[in-house]
Design an enzyme around this catalytic site. Structure first.
Site, short mmCIF file in Angstrom:
data_model
loop_
_atom_site.label_atom_id
_atom_site.label_comp_id
_atom_site.label_asym_id
_atom_site.label_seq_id
_atom_site.Cartn_x
_atom_site.Cartn_y
_atom_site.Cartn_z
N THR A 75 45.10 -35.07 29.19
CA THR A 75 44.56 -35.58 27.70
C THR A 75 45.10 -37.04 27.57
OG1 THR A 75 45.18 -35.50 25.39
CG2 THR A 75 46.84 -34.18 26.97
N ASP A 76 44.70 -37.62 26.79
CA ASP A 76 45.17 -39.22 26.37
C ASP A 76 46.50 -38.98 25.64
OD1 ASP A 76 44.26 -37.97 23.88
OD2 ASP A 76 42.75 -39.85 23.42
N GLU A 77 46.71 -37.85 25.05
CA GLU A 77 47.95 -37.84 24.20
C GLU A 77 49.19 -37.97 25.29
OE1 GLU A 77 48.09 -34.78 21.40
OE2 GLU A 77 46.04 -34.58 21.32
N LYS A 117 51.90 -31.45 28.72
CA LYS A 117 50.80 -31.91 29.29
C LYS A 117 51.18 -32.98 30.20
CE LYS A 117 46.80 -30.86 29.20
NZ LYS A 117 46.16 -29.70 29.79
N TYR A 124 53.32 -30.55 22.79
CA TYR A 124 51.85 -30.44 23.28
C TYR A 124 51.83 -31.45 24.37
CZ TYR A 124 47.21 -31.11 24.32
OH TYR A 124 45.83 -31.19 25.03
N ASP A 153 41.04 -16.46 32.71
CA ASP A 153 41.65 -16.74 31.15
C ASP A 153 42.28 -15.37 30.69
OD1 ASP A 153 40.24 -18.93 29.09
OD2 ASP A 153 41.54 -17.05 28.41
N ILE A 186 36.43 -26.41 25.99
CA ILE A 186 35.73 -27.05 27.00
C ILE A 186 35.60 -26.46 28.29
CG2 ILE A 186 36.16 -29.28 28.13
CD1 ILE A 186 38.37 -30.11 26.33
N PRO A 214 41.81 -30.50 4.39
CA PRO A 214 43.04 -31.21 4.61
C PRO A 214 43.25 -32.56 5.20
CG PRO A 214 43.12 -29.45 5.67
CD PRO A 214 41.62 -29.27 5.02
N ARG A 219 51.90 -34.44 9.82
CA ARG A 219 52.64 -33.67 10.79
C ARG A 219 53.84 -34.36 11.33
NH1 ARG A 219 47.81 -32.11 14.62
NH2 ARG A 219 47.30 -34.07 15.47
N LEU A 277 40.50 -30.56 14.26
CA LEU A 277 40.06 -31.35 12.72
C LEU A 277 38.65 -30.94 12.49
CD1 LEU A 277 41.12 -33.86 11.14
CD2 LEU A 277 40.05 -35.14 12.48
N ILE A 322 47.60 -17.69 34.45
CA ILE A 322 47.75 -18.67 35.26
C ILE A 322 49.30 -18.66 35.81
CG2 ILE A 322 45.62 -20.14 34.89
CD1 ILE A 322 48.01 -22.18 33.57
N1 LIG Z 1 40.25 -30.23 22.90
C1 LIG Z 1 40.36 -31.69 23.34
O1 LIG Z 1 39.94 -32.45 22.42
C2 LIG Z 1 41.00 -32.04 24.62
C3 LIG Z 1 40.95 -33.25 24.99
C4 LIG Z 1 41.52 -33.67 26.15
C5 LIG Z 1 42.10 -32.54 27.13
N2 LIG Z 1 42.15 -31.47 26.64
C6 LIG Z 1 42.54 -30.21 27.45
O2 LIG Z 1 41.56 -29.58 28.09
C7 LIG Z 1 41.86 -28.23 28.23
C8 LIG Z 1 41.13 -27.23 27.29
O3 LIG Z 1 41.32 -27.57 26.01
P1 LIG Z 1 40.35 -26.68 24.86
O4 LIG Z 1 40.05 -27.54 23.80
O5 LIG Z 1 39.14 -25.87 25.54
O6 LIG Z 1 41.13 -25.49 24.54
P2 LIG Z 1 41.30 -24.05 24.31
O7 LIG Z 1 42.43 -23.83 23.38
O8 LIG Z 1 39.97 -23.98 23.28
O9 LIG Z 1 41.01 -23.30 25.35
C9 LIG Z 1 42.16 -22.92 26.16
C10 LIG Z 1 41.99 -21.63 26.94
O10 LIG Z 1 42.97 -21.63 28.06
C11 LIG Z 1 43.25 -20.29 27.97
N3 LIG Z 1 44.87 -20.02 28.31
C12 LIG Z 1 45.72 -20.40 27.52
N4 LIG Z 1 46.94 -19.95 28.25
C13 LIG Z 1 46.59 -19.31 29.33
C14 LIG Z 1 47.42 -18.90 30.60
N5 LIG Z 1 48.52 -18.85 30.57
N6 LIG Z 1 46.39 -18.34 31.43
C15 LIG Z 1 45.24 -18.44 31.50
N7 LIG Z 1 44.53 -18.62 30.48
C16 LIG Z 1 45.12 -19.45 29.31
C17 LIG Z 1 43.05 -19.64 26.46
O11 LIG Z 1 42.93 -18.15 26.55
C18 LIG Z 1 41.93 -20.35 26.23
O12 LIG Z 1 40.55 -19.61 26.33
C19 LIG Z 1 43.39 -28.16 27.88
O13 LIG Z 1 44.27 -28.16 28.91
C20 LIG Z 1 43.89 -29.27 26.96
O14 LIG Z 1 44.98 -29.73 26.97
C21 LIG Z 1 41.58 -31.06 25.31
#
Ligand SMILES: NC(=O)c1ccc[n+]([C@@H]2O[C@H](COP(=O)([O-])OP(=O)(O)OC[C@H]3O[C@@H](n4cnc5c(N)ncnc54)[C@H](O)[C@@H]3O)[C@@H](O)[C@H]2O)c1
Length: 327
Positions: free
Chosen positions: A125-127, A154, A150, A33, A12, A205, A273, A190, A60
């Site tokens: 997240t909605d979770e 969050k 997870y 990152d 994202i 799966p 799971r 998924l 971070i």
């Molecule tokens: N994917 C979804 O459906 C979804 C939905 C709602 C919210 N979110 C939230 O959106 C955010 C992004 O999700 P995503 O799907 O892009 O995740 P992703 O796993 O694709 O990307 C996460 C990124 O964060 C970086 N990262 C992880 N730990 C780090 C750290 N300690 N320091 C610096 N960088 C770090 C990773 O290298 C990676 O590039 C997350 O916070 C997630 O909780 C995701």
């Protein structure tokens, strides 16, 4: 505006960086990152020489580094995407989720406060609301009842953000979005997992009875919502983000089977799971009425385009499948 985007090499965050650079000619972005297994800089290849964009590899949780970046680049706002994001991994290895998703947010909040950051936006997240029955929606006022490590990490971060607003007067907001889908999503999630398995001739799966219900939103629609909250959200507020597009996992799998013309026995059920939530669904009325946000991508169009993207980008996902399998 000078933005520090954390986790911008993930799914994202990388879409958000493209969105900002395309829609605001005055924006300058520093992308911090760690480059975990989930990161991939390919989605940012087109902008690597862009003068309004800088990439820095780092954690971070490293307050000194974050402080240095905030000062050096005169950061106005932080948008935090950085997180461990895969529920299955959190069941096996919760510690890394606590480190990045909780301690990492604590570090970013501390720097934001010390450096008088104009706005901190936590991408949640909605979770965090936990599982719902077959009807009803979680509003922003609903209790946080996370069920996976997870989701708990969050939710803990959301509470730290809330406390930073109440205690220190930090200007912070959070978004709580439904499941995202789209190009460049790591093939353990998924939709890309099932599409890429199908393309490789492997089984798709399906957890449990396949009737777990998720709410799906195109990643572009999520990025527009984050941008609106960043610029116009009320301090201390949480905004749910959803296109009200609920589908069972079985329905998603069947749509992918149909789109890829896979055999009827392509789907196999596997044990659910641990602690898997039956249904999440958030009420997006607040962001729609207060900030005028609307989803623009229908699930039919978005899913079709996403499947086609994976068909056309095998060179991108094939090495990542191996990386996902090795972990
Ligand atoms: N994917 C979804 O459906 C979804 C939905 C709602 C919210 N979110 C939230 O959106 C955010 C992004 O999700 P995503 O799907 O892009 O995740 P992703 O796993 O694709 O990307 C996460 C990124 O964060 C970086 N990262 C992880 N730990 C780090 C750290 N300690 N320091 C610096 N960088 C770090 C990773 O290298 C990676 O590039 C997350 O916070 C997630 O909780 C995701």
């Amino acid at each position: 505006m000078n933005l520090l985007v954390t986790g911008g090499a993930g799914f994202i965050g990388s879409h958000f960086i493209h969105y900002e650079l395309a829609h605001d000619s005055a924006v300058q972005i520093v992308n911090l990152d760690l480059l975990t297994y989930a990161a991939d800089l390919d989605n940012l290849d087109a902008i690597k020489d862009e003068r309004r964009y800088v990439f820095v590899q780092g954690n971070i949780t490293n307050r000194e580094l974050v402080t240095e970046l905030v000062r050096q680049y005169r950061i106005d706002a932080i948008v935090n995407f950085a997180a461990e994001s895969h529920v299955d991994r959190s069941i096996r290895q919760p510690d890394v989720f606590i480190a990045s998703n909780v301690q990492g947010v604590a570090a970013l909040l501390a720097v934001s406060r010390a450096c008088h950051i104009g706005r901190f936006l936590q991408v949640s997240t909605d979770e965090v609301y936990g599982s719902l029955g077959p009807t009803g929606y979680s509003t922003e006022e609903a209790a946080l009842r996370p069920n996976s490590p997870y989701a708990a990490s969050k939710a803990a971060a959301d509470l730290l953000v809330r406390a930073a607003v109440a205690t220190y007067g930090l200007d912070a907001c959070a978004t709580r979005c439904a499941n995202n889908y789209g190009p460049y999503q790591f093939p353990e999630k998924l939709i890309p997992l099932m599409v890429t398995n199908g393309l490789l001739g492997e089984k798709l799966p399906l957890y449990g009875d396949g009737l777990n219900m998720r709410d799906w939103l195109a990643v572009q629609d999520h990025c527009r919502a984050i941008d609106l909250v960043l610029r116009r959200g009320q301090t201390g507020n949480v905004y749910n983000v959803s296109g009200r597009s609920e589908h069972t996992n079985r329905e998603i799998a069947e749509r992918i089977v149909a789109a890829l013309h896979l055999p009827d026995d392509a789907i196999v059920t596997v044990p659910d799971r641990l602690g898997d939530d039956r249904r999440y669904a958030v009420d997006p009325t607040k962001i729609m009425t207060e900030l005028g946000w609307r989803p623009e991508v229908s699930f039919d169009d978005g899913l079709q385009a996403t499947i086609q993207w994976y068909v056309d980008h095998e060179t991108w996902w094939r090495p990542l499948k191996k990386r996902a399998a090795l972990d």
